[in-house]
Design a protein around this motif. Structure first.
Motif, PDB file in Angstrom:
ATOM      1  N   PRO A  51       1.027  -1.469  -0.023  1.00 14.84           N
ATOM      2  CA  PRO A  51       0.205  -0.133  -0.308  1.00 14.84           C
ATOM      3  C   PRO A  51       0.775   1.247  -0.295  1.00 14.84           C
ATOM      4  N   TRP A  52       1.565   1.137   0.687  1.00 17.93           N
ATOM      5  CA  TRP A  52       2.744   2.355   0.904  1.00 17.93           C
ATOM      6  C   TRP A  52       3.643   3.014  -0.591  1.00 17.93           C
ATOM      7  N   CYS A  53       3.607   1.811  -1.026  1.00 15.83           N
ATOM      8  CA  CYS A  53       4.603   1.490  -1.820  1.00 15.83           C
ATOM      9  C   CYS A  53       3.722   2.608  -3.557  1.00 15.83           C
ATOM     10  N   ILE A  54       2.460   1.816  -3.978  1.00 15.12           N
ATOM     11  CA  ILE A  54       1.697   2.419  -4.604  1.00 15.12           C
ATOM     12  C   ILE A  54       1.180   3.384  -4.153  1.00 15.12           C
ATOM     13  N   MET A  55       1.325   4.325  -2.931  1.00 14.06           N
ATOM     14  CA  MET A  55       0.742   5.436  -2.606  1.00 14.06           C
ATOM     15  C   MET A  55       1.942   7.202  -2.742  1.00 14.06           C
ATOM     16  N   LEU A  56       3.176   6.146  -2.200  1.00 13.29           N
ATOM     17  CA  LEU A  56       4.401   6.631  -2.225  1.00 13.29           C
ATOM     18  C   LEU A  56       4.694   7.158  -3.897  1.00 13.29           C
ATOM     19  N   SER A  57       4.289   5.762  -4.603  1.00 10.89           N
ATOM     20  CA  SER A  57       4.867   6.451  -6.375  1.00 10.89           C
ATOM     21  C   SER A  57       3.932   7.259  -6.700  1.00 10.89           C
ATOM     22  N   SER A  58       2.401   7.129  -6.012  1.00 12.67           N
ATOM     23  CA  SER A  58       1.600   8.531  -6.845  1.00 12.67           C
ATOM     24  C   SER A  58       2.041   9.920  -6.115  1.00 12.67           C
ATOM     25  N   PHE A  59       2.798   9.517  -4.708  1.00  8.89           N
ATOM     26  CA  PHE A  59       3.354  10.864  -4.188  1.00  8.89           C
ATOM     27  C   PHE A  59       4.335  12.129  -5.220  1.00  8.89           C
ATOM     28  N   VAL A  60       5.044  10.792  -5.254  1.00  8.39           N
ATOM     29  CA  VAL A  60       6.500  11.039  -6.011  1.00  8.39           C
ATOM     30  C   VAL A  60       6.351  12.059  -7.525  1.00  8.39           C
ATOM     31  N   ILE A  61       5.462  11.551  -8.277  1.00  9.14           N
ATOM     32  CA  ILE A  61       4.698  11.797  -9.138  1.00  9.14           C
ATOM     33  C   ILE A  61       3.989  13.270  -9.416  1.00  9.14           C
ATOM     34  N   ASN A  62       3.002  12.889  -7.942  1.00 13.75           N
ATOM     35  CA  ASN A  62       2.053  14.556  -8.360  1.00 13.75           C
ATOM     36  C   ASN A  62       3.248  15.215  -7.745  1.00 13.75           C
ATOM     37  N   LEU A  63       4.928  15.191  -7.032  1.00 16.56           N
ATOM     38  CA  LEU A  63       6.027  15.572  -6.515  1.00 16.56           C
ATOM     39  C   LEU A  63       6.515  16.230  -7.233  1.00 16.56           C
ATOM     40  N   ILE A  64       6.436  15.551  -8.413  1.00 17.64           N
ATOM     41  CA  ILE A  64       7.771  16.155  -9.825  1.00 17.64           C
ATOM     42  C   ILE A  64       6.598  16.920 -10.610  1.00 17.64           C
ATOM     43  N   LEU A  65       5.257  16.939 -10.664  1.00 17.57           N
ATOM     44  CA  LEU A  65       4.487  17.409 -11.629  1.00 17.57           C
ATOM     45  C   LEU A  65       4.236  18.873 -11.282  1.00 17.57           C
ATOM     46  N   ALA A  66       4.609  18.663  -9.261  1.00 14.35           N
ATOM     47  CA  ALA A  66       3.529  20.486  -8.691  1.00 14.35           C
ATOM     48  C   ALA A  66       5.054  20.707  -8.608  1.00 14.35           C
ATOM     49  N   GLY A  67       6.584  20.426  -8.734  1.00 13.05           N
ATOM     50  CA  GLY A  67       7.898  20.726  -8.962  1.00 13.05           C
ATOM     51  C   GLY A  67       8.131  21.800  -9.923  1.00 13.05           C
ATOM     52  N   TYR A 103      -0.079  19.671  -1.578  1.00 17.42           N
ATOM     53  CA  TYR A 103      -1.221  18.812  -1.084  1.00 17.42           C
ATOM     54  C   TYR A 103      -1.929  17.436  -1.418  1.00 17.42           C
ATOM     55  N   PHE A 104      -1.009  16.522  -0.949  1.00 14.05           N
ATOM     56  CA  PHE A 104      -1.410  15.020  -1.019  1.00 14.05           C
ATOM     57  C   PHE A 104      -1.964  14.386   0.336  1.00 14.05           C
ATOM     58  N   MET A 113       5.264  22.527 -12.985  1.00 10.18           N
ATOM     59  CA  MET A 113       4.133  23.895 -12.787  1.00 10.18           C
ATOM     60  C   MET A 113       4.444  24.821 -11.919  1.00 10.18           C
ATOM     61  N   GLN A 114       4.933  24.877 -11.186  1.00 10.28           N
ATOM     62  CA  GLN A 114       5.660  26.478 -10.211  1.00 10.28           C
ATOM     63  C   GLN A 114       5.027  27.209  -9.445  1.00 10.28           C
ATOM     64  N   GLU A 115       3.462  27.262 -10.567  1.00  5.01           N
ATOM     65  CA  GLU A 115       2.633  29.261 -10.332  1.00  5.01           C
ATOM     66  C   GLU A 115       1.750  28.422  -9.247  1.00  5.01           C
ATOM     67  N   GLU A 116       0.155  27.726  -9.293  1.00  2.88           N
ATOM     68  CA  GLU A 116      -0.051  27.539  -8.134  1.00  2.88           C
ATOM     69  C   GLU A 116       0.063  26.278  -7.208  1.00  2.88           C
ATOM     70  N   GLN A 117      -1.111  26.590  -6.773  1.00  3.20           N
ATOM     71  CA  GLN A 117      -0.861  25.011  -5.773  1.00  3.20           C
ATOM     72  C   GLN A 117      -1.412  24.492  -6.403  1.00  3.20           C
ATOM     73  N   LEU A 118      -0.701  22.643  -5.913  1.00  6.13           N
ATOM     74  CA  LEU A 118      -1.186  21.394  -6.070  1.00  6.13           C
ATOM     75  C   LEU A 118      -1.831  20.552  -5.485  1.00  6.13           C
ATOM     76  N   VAL A 119      -3.874  20.377  -5.522  1.00  2.38           N
ATOM     77  CA  VAL A 119      -3.923  19.304  -4.842  1.00  2.38           C
ATOM     78  C   VAL A 119      -4.693  18.273  -4.944  1.00  2.38           C
ATOM     79  N   THR A 120      -4.325  17.394  -5.286  1.00  2.00           N
ATOM     80  CA  THR A 120      -4.452  15.880  -5.784  1.00  2.00           C
ATOM     81  C   THR A 120      -5.370  15.100  -4.533  1.00  2.00           C
ATOM     82  N   GLY A 121      -5.728  14.035  -5.437  1.00  2.00           N
ATOM     83  CA  GLY A 121      -6.682  12.631  -4.523  1.00  2.00           C
ATOM     84  C   GLY A 121      -5.377  11.630  -4.858  1.00  2.00           C
ATOM     85  N   GLY A 122      -4.344  11.498  -4.439  1.00  2.00           N
ATOM     86  CA  GLY A 122      -3.561  10.675  -4.633  1.00  2.00           C
ATOM     87  C   GLY A 122      -3.408   9.284  -3.119  1.00  2.00           C
ATOM     88  N   LEU A 123      -4.076   9.867  -2.242  1.00  2.00           N
ATOM     89  CA  LEU A 123      -4.094   9.202  -1.160  1.00  2.00           C
ATOM     90  C   LEU A 123      -5.046   8.535  -1.341  1.00  2.00           C
TER      91      LEU A 123
END
Lengths: 297, 228
Positions: free
Chosen positions: B23-39, B120-121, B41-51
């Motif tokens: 479960p943690w591998c699945i969630m953290l891989s989603s987190f890493v992808i979102n982290l790269i995306l957020a990095g 915001y994950f 994008m630079q402009e606004e904040q990113l709130v995701t449903g990866g959790l």
């Protein structure tokens, strides 16, 4: 000492199919039992009932003097090794043995280790990846090392080669001599185990066909061979359970103890006798009973 | 806790892959992808449903767990009751443990300004509005509910087989349709809206607990009469 298992009029039906039909038997302590019969005879169902993994439709069943269902005292003393045992996909051999060590109070870790080497099992391999024979060895190790007062093996050696089966028989006999317990062994390889068995119960079509000491079973039938005409004269009126023709001669298997008068009569006729093994006897009886229900029994 | 229940818990503990790593591998891989995306994008904040992945994983885990461990445990002479109790102890422990980690991550996320990239994950509006204890209850209650829903479905399958599952699926479809009809045409939505309006995630989490307890009770009733 009182009986380990006591079944009275035990019946299990699935819809209109009766798997076990009004069966009564007793299993006594510290003996090795053979539960024998053809496929679909009801052996596995009976073993599942004894361990409360299935529920009887009717009848009475006491194990260690109590009802086995949800009974901690009974189940703690029972180990049932079956061919169809399922294991979690993620479990390795070591996880399964570790779980068995926690579940069975008499578990002997040293014995389990020795058996592991005997059977050459890879500890770290996942259960899913084991061959049929290796899967069987895991069951055998658990069945032996658990040293449960009631140990039940249902077809324990599917896929095992002759060498491994021999190891199983040897270890079972050695350990049984040191730690007597009640063993129920269900198998098709009757010849191989017949020297191990002390008592034989034969099931056919959900009913008990035979329930006897193995020793007394060994002399229960005999085969006579000779010219057809003489054999016919000899066998007239005798309980013949099997016959074979070979050119002009014939062999018949008679289901009774060979008496002195019969022996003299036959010798006078020049007929030859041969003993019938337990396997031959059971094959004759179960083949026969599907044609002609329960004759001579 | 008697020794058999403990053994069942320890049997579950042997499967760390399914309970923790996966479960943690699945969630953290989603987190890493979102982290790269957020990095990037630079402009606004990113709130995701990866959790949500970890909650969905719990549902699946509940289903798979009964399927794999119930026949295994019974084959090793375990009572149905002890299997059930041990599994319940395990799931409560896992839910609490997972919730503590989630709370911790939520706190770090908030304190670090969304990992310095405004992602915001774990720290999500409404869900993590309350204090640490309230957040813990929300996470744990939802995790528990999802797992027990899966556990109950799988227990139904164990007890009544495929026909049981089909019957239940059709029944819930019919009831669901009737319910939607009620919500729209009988204007139940007003009542439902009023009920949830102004309630915090914490309160909803608390209300979910009795539902989970009912699911757990149903599972026990089903497993008690299940065979292998």
């Amino acid at each position: 000492m009182s009986a380990i298992v006591e079944a009275k009029r035990l019946t299990k039906t699935y819809g209109s199919f009766t798997a076990v039909n009004n069966v009564s038997f007793t299993i006594e302590p510290d003996k090795i039992y053979g539960l024998l019969g053809r496929n679909g005879a009801g052996k596995t169902t009976i073993m599942h009932l004894i361990t409360a993994q299935l529920f009887a439709s009717s009848g009475e069943l006491l194990v260690f003097g109590q009802e086995p269902y949800e009974n901690e005292r009974v189940l703690r003393q029972t180990c049932f090794i079956k061919e169809s045992q399922k294991y979690p996909d993620t479990f390795r051999v070591t996880d399964v043995l570790g779980t068995a060590a926690m579940m069975f109070p008499n578990w002997d870790e040293g014995f389990a280790k020795r058996l592991l080497t005997d059977f050459n099992l890879p500890l770290k391999r996942r259960m899913k990846k084991l061959s049929r024979g290796m899967l069987s060895s895991v069951g055998i190790i658990i069945g032996l090392a658990s040293r449960a007062p009631l140990t039940i093996f249902d077809e324990p050696y599917l896929g095992l080669d002759a060498v491994a089966r021999n190891i199983f028989y040897e270890r079972l006999m050695e350990d049984y001599a040191e730690f007597p317990r009640t063993v129920i062994l269900s198998t098709h390889l009757i010849d191989e185990v017949s020297k191990l068995l002390e008592h034989v119960i034969v099931i056919d079509g959900g009913q008990i066909l035979l329930d006897e000491e193995a020793d007394s079973l060994r002399g229960r039938a005999y085969t006579v061979t000779g010219p057809s005409a003489k054999i016919d004269a000899y066998a007239a009126g005798k309980p013949v359970i099997h016959q074979e023709a070979l050119g002009g001669s014939r062999a018949v298997t008679v289901f009774e103890r060979l008496g002195a008068t019969d022996q003299k009569q036959a010798e006078a006729l020049g007929l030859q006798f041969s003993p019938v093994t337990i396997q031959q006897l059971i094959v004759c009886l179960t083949t026969r009973s599907s044609e002609q229900k329960g004759a001579y029994l | 806790m008697n020794s058999s229940v403990k053994s069942v818990v320890r049997m579950h503990m042997k499967d760390r892959l399914s309970w923790f790593y996966l479960p943690w591998c699945i969630m953290l891989s989603s987190f890493v992808i979102n982290l790269i995306l957020a990095g990037t994008m630079q402009e606004e904040q990113l709130v995701t449903g990866g959790l949500a992945s970890i909650f969905i994983y719990m549902l699946v885990s509940g289903i798979v767990s009964v399927q794999h461990t119930f026949p295994f445990a019974l084959g090793f002479s375990v009572r149905r009751r002890d299997y059930y109790s041990g599994s319940m102890v395990m799931i409560v422990a896992v839910s609490l443990f997972t919730s503590i980690l989630l709370c911790l991550l939520s706190y770090i996320e908030d304190a670090s300004g969304g990992w310095a990239v405004e992602l915001y994950f774990f720290h999500i509006p409404y869900i993590t509005d309350g204090n640490a204890l309230q957040q813990l209850v929300v996470f744990a209650s939802v995790l528990l509910f999802m797992y027990l829903l899966g556990f109950a479905i799988s227990s139904l399958n164990r007890r009544f087989g495929k026909m049981g599952l089909y019957t239940a699926a059709i029944a819930s479809l019919v009831l669901g349709t009737l319910f939607v009809y009620g919500v729209i045409y009988l204007e139940w939505w007003k009542g439902i809206f009023d009920f949830f309006d102004g309630r915090s995630a914490f309160e909803v989490g608390l209300l979910l607990l009795p539902v989970s307890i009912v699911l757990s009770g149903i599972s026990y009733a089903l497993l008690r009469r299940s065979t292998v």
